[in-house]
Design an enzyme around this catalytic site. Structure first.
Site, PDB file in Angstrom:
ATOM      1  N   ASP A 417       0.816  -1.177   0.032  1.00 32.98           N
ATOM      2  CA  ASP A 417       0.071  -0.094   0.081  1.00 32.98           C
ATOM      3  C   ASP A 417       0.922   1.315  -0.031  1.00 32.98           C
ATOM      4  OD1 ASP A 417      -2.138   1.561   0.141  1.00 32.98           O
ATOM      5  OD2 ASP A 417      -3.192   0.353   1.802  1.00 32.98           O
ATOM      6  N   GLU A 420       2.924   5.544  -3.573  1.00 33.54           N
ATOM      7  CA  GLU A 420       3.286   6.919  -4.491  1.00 33.54           C
ATOM      8  C   GLU A 420       4.530   7.530  -4.012  1.00 33.54           C
ATOM      9  OE1 GLU A 420       0.378   6.252  -2.369  1.00 33.54           O
ATOM     10  OE2 GLU A 420      -1.016   5.866  -3.931  1.00 33.54           O
ATOM     11  N   ASP A 490      -8.080   4.675  -3.470  1.00 36.88           N
ATOM     12  CA  ASP A 490      -9.315   4.882  -2.212  1.00 36.88           C
ATOM     13  C   ASP A 490     -10.399   6.071  -2.863  1.00 36.88           C
ATOM     14  OD1 ASP A 490      -7.579   3.484  -0.902  1.00 36.88           O
ATOM     15  OD2 ASP A 490      -6.733   5.209   0.459  1.00 36.88           O
TER      16      ASP A 490
END
Length: 824
Positions: A417, A420, A490
């Site tokens: 997760d 980025e 998300d």
């Protein structure tokens, strides 16, 4: 040879007389212009791949490329000179260089222009990059006015075609930034700069610009004018995709979050009791405990290790949880028992691991001493957590050293997760922080690639018995070679956002990365009060769920306090429950087809989610659609993206707009691409292509059309992927054209396929003679089915659909690997 030397000598002399130079090289040529002074190289990596590098310095700067792993192969190039221009032809394309200006033009073998640079389209503006001299670099091209282009990663614009867009290329949650575009003409352009960049398309030019660079560096890809050809070039340049295990193609249940082993295993128990197929279940964050202990990669949350009475352990309780809460005596003593229980019940476990660490973790302390933390604010806010530096090989080694603890527990997959990575309250100075490879600004978008590289390479070094599977929130060109799948981040639960995800995913796959999915139902459910019993949310969830059946990965997920297990939507006989179960069962029915698509991705550089430009490039209506695609080359999918039977009212409450949703039927518009006939999956009725139609769409189905000539191998009814062997498959033939399909099989979860241990069986349909040919099986592997049956059915109106096992097949044949011909 002597004539060629004389020609090139004359060419160099001619061009030098104008103050510019051209020199032939083994892979293309070097050149220099004079107004302004610009040096450059044309480098053929293959007949279909050419690299163009331009720089204001005397020598080509040293430069690291993260996606590119191919080295130039020997290419036969023919040269032709006409005044100031030199044409280099490889057989697949011609690259024409104007040595006076440095402008490059690309044409196909028929002489048609594919793409051209703008005159003086390469620009350098000097700047400082922390401790070195650098440039802001840009390259501009001229496109045809109506030319459609795609790619650029995963955008949330809702647009399939990227003309007339201005896009800031900096990875963030829900936006994956890849400086690559591809054209309806069948070429691709990759701007090889991983730093923070911009893409711009106006009526005057199309350009890439990067904040930091030492040169203009891009690759032009063209094979045969098709998107399949371009994607084959991408995989040749950046690496072949890896096979995912069969179990990952089943259904996944996930939410944020299961708070104990008992809760997670209780969900698995419920699915098994209700006979809802399931293969994957996910342990999301905070099994490690509080935010200060973020991503410790250990089960330190006292609820997971049965230490709620231990004062020392309670310091790790997640932020906001009640330390005084008490729970029933747990079934499981420790996480190891949880993992064992999941496996015993024929499921697999994925666990959340992040690219950042809290200050209490051992990883944080070691990385800090190594100067391998990027010290800007990341998630969770105000926790003191920081991302690590994946460009540092020692840091990647450390990451796996701690992660190996979970690998030894037999956890099956990694949810990598925030790759980025999350960047809260960003400051300009944050991008000047140094990584092992330079400023964060200069390498930013390659972060997810190097992070997933570390996990993949370390796990492969340990064992090849279990395939690496990583679900990662961000991505970059070349990610397919590291066993990684991205999801759209998300996103919010809404109809508009649902529709946006379709072109987002399709453009991502056009970047050559075949595996992608979304949080089914959306992640944040606040527009429906986080209530899965809200009837308006239920319709949205069901439609998203139906689309999920036709993604590479079918995964249900949501954010707390929403909950999303199917039994929470009702019971058998309730439409929201029945519609979801129906789609899961259809997913498992399609497994032989889906796994063969997975095989084709690896063996043939295939693509599972296929934008219509891939198969219908000459149908202008089709290539501009943003809400339909092909799942494989056979199934046309049209997700339903607007409410038909419910609506939201005051305070986000949901109401129905029909007396009985289960019995309602409203039309949905579908475009059927021209050039073929289409068969309705649910009715077997044939419809001519090249037209818009209205398809009645009850809440439990979505429009699905099978291309005429398709052959679908379909499996038995199962509760998990390997419950039954594929020794009695249905082979469903959709008439109206000739066609073929290749059934791919291997051992389902190891890397022996890389050694050739897999088999293929080709099915060919001759429509005129109504003849199916099953070819000799090719290849073999241990425990391969050497004898099996195929139940063959010609799908026609009046017969049952292929949704469930055929009650009465037209013919049944026994197959032992030798060619069969069957007349229907």
């Amino acid at each position: 040879m002597r004539k060629e030397i004389l020609f090139l000598t004359a060419l160099a002399s001619c061009l030098s007389s104008f103050g510019q130079t051209f020199e032939k090289t083994a892979q293309g040529g070097k050149f220099q212009t004079t107004q302004p002074t610009l040096n450059g190289e044309v480098i053929f990596y293959s007949p279909s791949i050419v690299r163009i590098v331009k720089y204001p310095s005397a020598e080509m700067p040293e430069k690291k490329s993260y996606p590119i792993i191919k080295t130039p192969e020997k290419v036969e190039i023919s040269y032709k000179q006409n005044g100031n221009t030199v044409s280099m032809t490889s057989g697949k394309m011609t690259v024409t260089l104007d040595v006076a200006t440095g402008k490059v033009t690309y044409t196909d073998p028929q002489g048609e222009t594919l793409l051209k640079e703008k005159v003086e389209g390469t620009n350098f503006i000097p700047r400082k990059d922390v401790n070195r001299d650098a440039y802001t670099v840009s390259q501009a091209f001229s496109l045809e006015p109506e030319e459609a282009i795609y790619g650029l990663g995963q955008r949330q614009s809702g647009a399939m075609n990227h003309r007339n867009q201005q896009i800031h290329l900096s990875n963030g949650n829900t936006n994956i930034c890849i400086p690559y575009f591809t054209s309806e003409k069948g070429y691709g352009v990759y701007w090889d700069n991983p730093g923070i960049s911009d893409f711009s398309d106006t009526p005057y030019e199309t350009s890439f610009s990067s904040q930091v660079g030492l040169c203009s560096d891009y690759y032009f890809l063209y094979k045969d004018g098709t998107q399949d050809g371009v994607i084959a070039c991408i995989r040749d340049l950046t690496g072949k995709a890896t096979m995912f295990p069969l179990w990952t193609m089943g259904y996944w249940q996930c939410r944020e979050r299961y708070k104990s082993p008992d809760e997670l295993c209780g969900v698995l128990d419920k699915y098994r009791k209700l006979q809802i197929p399931l293969d994957g279940i996910v342990q999301d964050w905070q099994y490690w405990g509080c935010d200060s202990n973020w991503n410790a990669m250990k089960f330190m949350n006292p609820r997971y290790i049965n230490k709620m009475d231990d004062k020392e352990a309670l310091r790790y309780l997640p932020n906001g949880e009640d330390k005084n809460a008490r729970y029933p005596k747990p079934r499981f003593k420790n996480p190891e028992e949880m993992v064992e229980y999941v496996h015993k019940h024929n499921a697999h476990l994925m666990i959340s691991v992040w690219a950042s660490f809290g200050p209490w973790t051992d990883q944080f302390k070691e990385l800090d001493k190594m100067d391998a933390l990027l010290k800007f604010e990341t998630w969770p806010p105000k926790s003191g957590a920081h991302p690590y530096d994946p460009f540092n090989k020692d840091a990647r080694d450390l990451y796996w050293r701690y992660l190996s603890h979970l690998h030894k527990m037999n956890i099956d997959a990694w949810w990598t997760d925030s790759t980025e990575p999350d960047h809260l309250n960003p400051k300009e100075s944050d991008f000047d922080l140094m990584t092992a490879d330079g400023s964060f600004r200069s390498v930013h978008n390659a972060f997810p690639l190097t992070h997933n590289q570390g996990v993949y390479e370390h796990q492969r070094a340990v064992s090849d018995e279990k395939r690496v599977f990583q679900m990662t929130r961000s991505g970059y060109l070349g990610q397919q070679r590291y066993g990684a799948l991205s999801w759209s981040g998300d996103v919010v639960s809404s109809w508009d956002v649902l529709r946006q995800q379709i072109p987002a995913g399709l453009n991502y796959t056009l970047c050559g990365i075949p595996f992608w999915n979304t949080d089914i139902g959306g992640f944040f459910g606040w527009e429906y009060n986080n209530d899965c019993t809200n009837v308006a949310y239920q319709e949205l969830h069901v439609r998203w769920f139906q689309w999920g059946c036709f993604m590479p990965l079918m995964r249900n997920h949501c954010s707390s306090p929403m909950m999303n297990e199917i039994d929470l939507f009702g019971k058998e006989g309730d439409w929201a429950y029945d519609a979801q179960k129906r789609m899961i069962e259809l997913r498992y029915r399609l497994l032989p087809y889906i796994y063969s698509l997975d095989g084709a991705v690896v063996q043939e550089d295939g693509t599972m989610m296929r934008p219509l430009v891939m198969d219908f490039a000459h149908d202008r209506k089709a290539i501009l659609l943003d809400d339909e695609y092909m799942f494989g080359k056979n199934i046309l999918v049209c997700p339903v993206t607007e409410p038909l039977y419910t609506k939201k009212v005051e305070k986000n409450k949901g109401v129905t707009t029909v007396p009985d949703v289960a019995k309602a039927s409203a039309p949905v518009e579908v475009y059927l691409p021209k050039g073929t006939k289409w068969i309705d999956f649910w009715t077997n009725e044939t419809v001519e292509g090249g037209q818009h139609i209205k398809r009645e769409c009850p809440v439990d189905i979505l429009p699905l059309y099978i291309k005429a000539g398709s052959i679908l191998p379909l499996g038995p009814k199962v509760q998990y992927t390997t419950e039954k062997k594929w020794d009695n498959l249905d082979i469903c033939i959709y008439p109206g054209a000739n066609g073929e399909f290749v059934l791919y099989e291997d051992e389902f979860d190891n890397y022996n396929y890389e050694k050739g241990m897999f088999s293929t069986i080709k099915f060919s349909w001759d429509d005129a003679s109504r003849t199916l040919t099953i070819s000799d099986r090719k290849g073999e592997f241990p425990k391969m089915l050497k004898r099996r049956s195929f139940r063959i059915t010609l799908m026609q109106p009046g017969k049952q659909s292929a949704e469930t096992v055929m009650v009465s097949a037209d013919k049944k044949v026994n197959y032992s690997g030798k060619k069969l011909t069957i007349k229907l």
